[in-house]
Design an enzyme around this catalytic site. Structure first.
Site, PDB file in Angstrom:
ATOM      1  N   ASP A   5      35.801  44.843  45.295  1.00 61.50           N
ATOM      2  CA  ASP A   5      36.314  46.209  45.164  1.00 61.50           C
ATOM      3  C   ASP A   5      37.324  46.382  44.033  1.00 61.50           C
ATOM      4  OD1 ASP A   5      38.603  44.989  46.156  1.00 61.50           O
ATOM      5  OD2 ASP A   5      38.250  45.645  48.205  1.00 61.50           O
ATOM      6  N   ARG A  49      41.002  49.766  41.127  1.00 62.51           N
ATOM      7  CA  ARG A  49      40.692  49.515  42.548  1.00 62.51           C
ATOM      8  C   ARG A  49      39.802  50.647  43.053  1.00 62.51           C
ATOM      9  NH1 ARG A  49      39.766  48.876  47.316  1.00 62.51           N
ATOM     10  NH2 ARG A  49      40.933  47.607  48.801  1.00 62.51           N
ATOM     11  N   ASP A  68      37.124  48.899  51.248  1.00 62.57           N
ATOM     12  CA  ASP A  68      37.743  47.575  51.216  1.00 62.57           C
ATOM     13  C   ASP A  68      36.674  46.540  51.514  1.00 62.57           C
ATOM     14  OD1 ASP A  68      39.746  45.559  51.236  1.00 62.57           O
ATOM     15  OD2 ASP A  68      39.745  45.635  53.425  1.00 62.57           O
ATOM     16  N   THR A  69      36.553  45.545  50.638  1.00 63.47           N
ATOM     17  CA  THR A  69      35.604  44.444  50.855  1.00 63.47           C
ATOM     18  C   THR A  69      36.377  43.209  51.309  1.00 63.47           C
ATOM     19  OG1 THR A  69      35.756  43.702  48.547  1.00 63.47           O
ATOM     20  CG2 THR A  69      34.060  45.343  49.072  1.00 63.47           C
ATOM     21  N   GLU A 100      38.022  39.521  51.408  1.00 65.91           N
ATOM     22  CA  GLU A 100      38.735  38.828  50.331  1.00 65.91           C
ATOM     23  C   GLU A 100      37.977  37.586  49.867  1.00 65.91           C
ATOM     24  OE1 GLU A 100      41.283  39.984  48.880  1.00 65.91           O
ATOM     25  OE2 GLU A 100      41.924  41.552  50.275  1.00 65.91           O
ATOM     26  N   ARG A 155      47.441  49.012  39.966  1.00 70.24           N
ATOM     27  CA  ARG A 155      46.023  49.279  39.728  1.00 70.24           C
ATOM     28  C   ARG A 155      45.739  50.776  39.765  1.00 70.24           C
ATOM     29  NH1 ARG A 155      43.842  45.403  44.466  1.00 70.24           N
ATOM     30  NH2 ARG A 155      45.140  46.935  45.565  1.00 70.24           N
TER      31      ARG A 155
END
Length: 325
Positions: A117, A131, A136-137, A139, A182
């Site tokens: 992401d 971002r 949200d992917t 980690e 970001r």
């Protein structure tokens, strides 16, 4: 002028009659009265004549009426023209909206895919970290969580999709930066939303929803619900993806422990010693114990089935071992 003539015809004879009434004789009085009555009749008749429509005026009125009757067609045409103009105005407005939306997207060259992401791009000859908004992917490079389940799959998918590509960045109400510096954008490649593709494949969850940047949150949640029902990606592991993030500990608990047979199978076999010749069995001496006390006194307890002195009577639980207690 007509009003003056009427007044003259009506009121002047009466004035003359009443002023000279005493001086007039019988005939004069009759003539004066007749004159007054005649003037009154003529005045009334003239007034009625004036109230009658003039033929020329009637013609003009007819023309006006016909014009009025025909005028709705003209107005209808005008109305249709107005409607057409309004429709063009709506189309123009829709075009303006599309133009505005396209104007909100900027093109950027992808320099690096950091993970599922996050990417690095070049905007106005400057390198920026971007971002993905609202998703949200798992980690892959987190100092605390390390590589989470489906993190590598999400990262590989984004790399395959965006490496060395030119993408479009769409801003919401604002584009950050976030606390890590970001920028925040919706990402598009080849006209398709990257966020939506990650959600469809179960490689991301809807997260980090902060007002005012919520333009597509409901749309994303509908896509996420479909992935949850299909049980794809992160949704294939029960309770792994939750509202507060990803729980790798759940995955470890759900993993089956390897059985002893599996471990024995995976272990390399030990070398077996060469078989030794077995001695010739000697005849067994007959031994008899009346009870377990005798066997214990002789130091032979416990007695196993097949051994000298074993009897089923001494083996109370019939497990093949006598006098074990």
């Amino acid at each position: 002028m007509k009003l003056i003539k009427i007044l003259g015809w009506i009121f002047v004879p009466y004035i003359m009659v009443f002023v000279d009434w005493k001086r007039l004789g019988k005939i004069g009085k009759r003539v004066g009265a007749a004159w007054a009555i005649l003037a009154l009749i003529i005045g009334i008749a003239g007034r009625d004549t004036n109230n009658k429509p003039n033929p020329s005026n009637t013609t003009e009125s007819a023309n006006v009426t016909s014009a009025v009757v025909n005028s709705p067609k003209t107005e209808a045409v005008s109305s249709s023209q107005t409607v057409t103009t309004d429709q063009q105005g709506v189309s123009a407005s829709a075009t303006d909206v599309n133009t505005t939306q396209n104007a909100q997207r900027i093109q950027a060259k992808v320099l690096e895919v950091v993970d599922g992401d996050t990417i690095k791009v070049k905007i106005n000859d400057k390198e920026e970290t971007v971002r993905f908004l609202l998703v949200d992917t798992p980690e892959t490079k987190h100092p605390k969580y390390g590589v989470q389940p489906f993190g590598k799959e999400a990262s590989d998918f984004t790399k395959q999709l965006l490496t060395e590509k030119t993408v479009e960045l769409e801003q919401d109400v604002n584009n950050g930066p976030d606390k890590y510096g970001r920028l925040l954008y919706y990402i598009y490649v080849d006209g398709k939303s990257v966020q939506e593709q990650l959600l469809e494949k179960g490689l991301a969850r809807v997260a980090y929803v902060y007002v005012p940047n919520v333009k597509y949150v409901e749309q994303y949640r509908k896509i996420q619900e479909q992935a949850q029902k299909a049980g794809v990606g992160i949704w294939s592991i029960e309770n792994y993806a939750q509202e507060d993030g990803y729980h790798s500990d759940v995955v470890k608990k759900n993993e089956p422990e390897p059985s002893k047979n599996t471990v024995a199978t995976q272990t390399s076999p030990k070398p077996q010693p060469n078989p030794q010749p077995q001695p010739t069995p000697q005849p067994v001496q007959e031994v008899y114990y009346a009870n377990c006390s005798e066997a214990k006194a002789a130091g032979a307890a416990p007695l196993y089935r097949g051994e000298p002195g074993y009897r089923e009577k001494l083996d109370r639980d019939k497990d093949g071992v006598a006098c074990e207690k």
